[in-house]
Design a protein around this motif. Structure first.
Motif, PDB file in Angstrom:
ATOM      1  N   LEU A 117      28.509   1.537 -16.768  1.00  0.00           N
ATOM      2  CA  LEU A 117      28.819   2.959 -16.570  1.00  0.00           C
ATOM      3  C   LEU A 117      30.253   3.265 -16.971  1.00  0.00           C
ATOM      4  N   ASN A 118      31.170   2.356 -16.657  1.00  0.00           N
ATOM      5  CA  ASN A 118      32.556   2.528 -17.079  1.00  0.00           C
ATOM      6  C   ASN A 118      32.634   2.626 -18.601  1.00  0.00           C
ATOM      7  N   MET A 126      35.620   9.406 -25.641  1.00  0.00           N
ATOM      8  CA  MET A 126      35.911   9.299 -27.067  1.00  0.00           C
ATOM      9  C   MET A 126      35.094  10.313 -27.870  1.00  0.00           C
ATOM     10  N   ALA A 127      33.907  10.632 -27.367  1.00  0.00           N
ATOM     11  CA  ALA A 127      33.042  11.602 -28.026  1.00  0.00           C
ATOM     12  C   ALA A 127      33.388  13.038 -27.617  1.00  0.00           C
ATOM     13  N   GLY A 128      34.338  13.192 -26.698  1.00  0.00           N
ATOM     14  CA  GLY A 128      34.801  14.519 -26.318  1.00  0.00           C
ATOM     15  C   GLY A 128      34.119  15.134 -25.113  1.00  0.00           C
ATOM     16  N   ASP A 129      33.398  14.356 -24.319  1.00  0.00           N
ATOM     17  CA  ASP A 129      32.684  14.897 -23.164  1.00  0.00           C
ATOM     18  C   ASP A 129      33.318  14.398 -21.865  1.00  0.00           C
ATOM     19  N   LYS A 130      34.334  15.133 -21.378  1.00  0.00           N
ATOM     20  CA  LYS A 130      35.037  14.736 -20.161  1.00  0.00           C
ATOM     21  C   LYS A 130      34.158  14.843 -18.919  1.00  0.00           C
ATOM     22  N   VAL A 131      33.255  15.802 -18.888  1.00  0.00           N
ATOM     23  CA  VAL A 131      32.389  15.979 -17.722  1.00  0.00           C
ATOM     24  C   VAL A 131      31.480  14.762 -17.546  1.00  0.00           C
ATOM     25  N   ALA A 132      30.829  14.340 -18.625  1.00  0.00           N
ATOM     26  CA  ALA A 132      29.956  13.159 -18.555  1.00  0.00           C
ATOM     27  C   ALA A 132      30.774  11.917 -18.215  1.00  0.00           C
ATOM     28  N   ALA A 133      31.972  11.809 -18.776  1.00  0.00           N
ATOM     29  CA  ALA A 133      32.835  10.663 -18.485  1.00  0.00           C
ATOM     30  C   ALA A 133      33.202  10.633 -17.004  1.00  0.00           C
TER      31      ALA A 133
END
Length: 174
Positions: A117-118, A126-133
């Motif tokens: 998950l980390n 890296m793909a630009g999705d801070k919410v999913a991260a």
């Protein structure tokens, strides 16, 4: 605990120290991805040869390796080469495979799933999705409160809030 279980857990030598060459840094951003020492392609990832790591992780010899290990290597390698569609698949597979591992203690499954998950969280960043991260890091911290994931969660929280608020990161993970 059987010998094969003990060997499996022992070979799951995930390095969590930032000074280690087995910890992949995400494009100089300070976020870290975990890499399993015995994973196919790990030696290539250590030196930044991601195309060779991908080739080795997909090779015939790699099929004899634990599938979780292969997917972790592919997740790190594809993420590092900005092949985000392939990275997403590999990272998702690693998360699923960690949860489905047989004949190992539940605590080891939790640790492996948290590390997967980390890695998926870093890939999402890296793909630009801070919410999913953020969701991935929080779930990883709930499973295994490792220094690696806590550091990534704190760094992202600071990035989102613009200030250093470690308490928020820790509260969010609870």
């Amino acid at each position: 605990m059987t010998n094969s279980t003990r060997k499996f857990i022992t070979s799951l030598a995930v390095v969590l120290l930032s000074s280690s060459p087995l910890l992949a840094s995400a494009a100089g951003s300070g976020y870290k991805m975990a890499l399993i020492e015995d994973a196919p392609g790990a030696e290539y990832i250590k030196v930044g040869q991601f195309a060779d790591a991908i080739t080795q992780a997909q090779g015939a010899n790699a099929t004899k390796t634990e599938p979780f290990y292969r997917q972790v290597s592919l997740c790190v390698s594809y993420s590092s080469t900005a092949q985000f569609n392939l990275a997403e698949t590999a990272c998702n597979d690693a998360v699923q495979l960690a949860a489905a591992l047989q004949a190992i203690p539940r605590s080891a499954k939790r640790e492996m799933r948290a590390l997967a998950l980390n890695n998926r969280g870093v890939m999402n960043l890296m793909a630009g999705d801070k919410v999913a991260a953020l969701q991935d890091f929080m779930q990883a911290v709930r499973l295994d409160n490792s220094e690696l994931t806590l550091a990534n969660l704190e760094r992202l929280t600071v990035s989102i809030n613009g200030t250093e608020v470690q308490e928020i990161a820790l509260q969010a993970a609870e």
